[in-house]
Design a protein around this motif. Structure first.
Motif, PDB file in Angstrom:
ATOM      1  N   UNK A  16      75.789   8.717  11.364  1.00  0.00           N
ATOM      2  CA  UNK A  16      76.271  10.100  11.300  1.00  0.00           C
ATOM      3  C   UNK A  16      75.329  10.914  10.415  1.00  0.00           C
ATOM      4  N   UNK A  17      74.858  12.048  10.938  1.00  0.00           N
ATOM      5  CA  UNK A  17      73.913  12.907  10.217  1.00  0.00           C
ATOM      6  C   UNK A  17      74.531  14.284   9.996  1.00  0.00           C
ATOM      7  N   UNK A  18      73.990  14.951   8.980  1.00  0.00           N
ATOM      8  CA  UNK A  18      74.372  16.320   8.648  1.00  0.00           C
ATOM      9  C   UNK A  18      73.205  17.254   8.953  1.00  0.00           C
ATOM     10  N   UNK A  19      73.491  18.390   9.593  1.00  0.00           N
ATOM     11  CA  UNK A  19      72.492  19.447   9.774  1.00  0.00           C
ATOM     12  C   UNK A  19      72.951  20.639   8.948  1.00  0.00           C
ATOM     13  N   UNK A  20      72.401  20.763   7.738  1.00  0.00           N
ATOM     14  CA  UNK A  20      72.819  21.798   6.788  1.00  0.00           C
ATOM     15  C   UNK A  20      72.058  23.088   7.068  1.00  0.00           C
ATOM     16  N   UNK A  21      72.787  24.161   7.357  1.00  0.00           N
ATOM     17  CA  UNK A  21      72.148  25.415   7.752  1.00  0.00           C
ATOM     18  C   UNK A  21      71.721  25.335   9.202  1.00  0.00           C
TER      19      UNK A  21
END
Length: 226
Positions: A16-21
């Motif tokens: 699971x990854x986060x795309x911040x902005x």
């Protein structure tokens, strides 16, 4: 830019990854296509998130593409071949992420740190939500402006009489130093970096803004057991 950033990883993104902005979600979808099992895109701009979620649901996105002056063409981008079932979008502040510690295997933050009130706060939040040895892919043109953050929160871009002459690259290296006598404990250290990575932003049919980005692959340092 995303392809170059992913290329700094020792192996394709997993988990699971986060795309911040995340803006309108192009990087979110492409990160899922690169191998991440789920990518959560986060942004505070609700209008952009609505477009991102429309693309997720419908498989395409349309927008007015400026040709010249007040003349616009109809722009359409197709994303139906991307893994739209493996992305989600959340309206939240990247400086105060609504996720548990160690919630993500990796994080993406492309051209964000110079657009938030606290670059250090954002980096610290990335470090908090990453698993041990997780990766954060961070880029910036260091285009500091007081309408985004007060000068004391910039990483460089001032103090030109200092030895580093206001270098943002020097300041972020110092900040993320493994030696906490000179850095700050964000939980992140620099594992790899690239400079002068091109990023082109189209303003209209005859105008393109060319940015030269500093790209970093940051590693989450193992947490000390309590």
């Amino acid at each position: 830019l995303l392809t170059t950033a992913i290329g700094t990883l020792p192996s394709p993104p997993r988990g699971v990854w986060l795309d911040a902005g995340c803006a309108v979600g192009r990087g979110t979808l492409e990160l899922a296509a690169a191998g991440a099992e789920l990518v959560v895109g986060v942004d505070l701009n609700m209008a952009m998130l609505r477009r991102a979620d429309l693309a997720r649901r419908s498989g395409s996105i349309a927008w007015p593409r400026r040709r010249v002056g007040q003349v616009f063409d109809h722009g359409v981008a197709d994303c139906d071949d991307l893994p739209r079932d493996r992305v989600a979008f959340v309206c939240a502040d990247v400086g105060v992420l609504p996720f548990a510690d160690a919630a993500f295997a990796g994080a993406l933050s492309l051209n964000v740190i110079d657009c938030v009130p606290s670059a250090v706060g954002h980096l610290s939040e990335l470090g908090r939500v990453l698993v041990d040895d997780g990766a954060a892919l961070v880029s910036s043109p260091y285009d500091w402006a007081t309408n985004a953050a007060t000068m004391e929160h910039w990483l460089g871009g001032h103090s030109q009489r200092a030895a580093h002459r206001g270098s943002s690259e020097h300041e972020i290296r110092r900040l993320l130093s493994a030696d906490l006598r000179t850095g700050i404990d964000t939980g992140l250290t620099i594992a790899d970096e690239r400079d002068d990575v091109p990023w082109l932003l189209t303003l209209n049919a005859r105008s393109i803004m060319h940015y030269r980005l500093h790209l970093l692959r940051l590693a989450r340092t193992p947490r000390t057991p309590v």
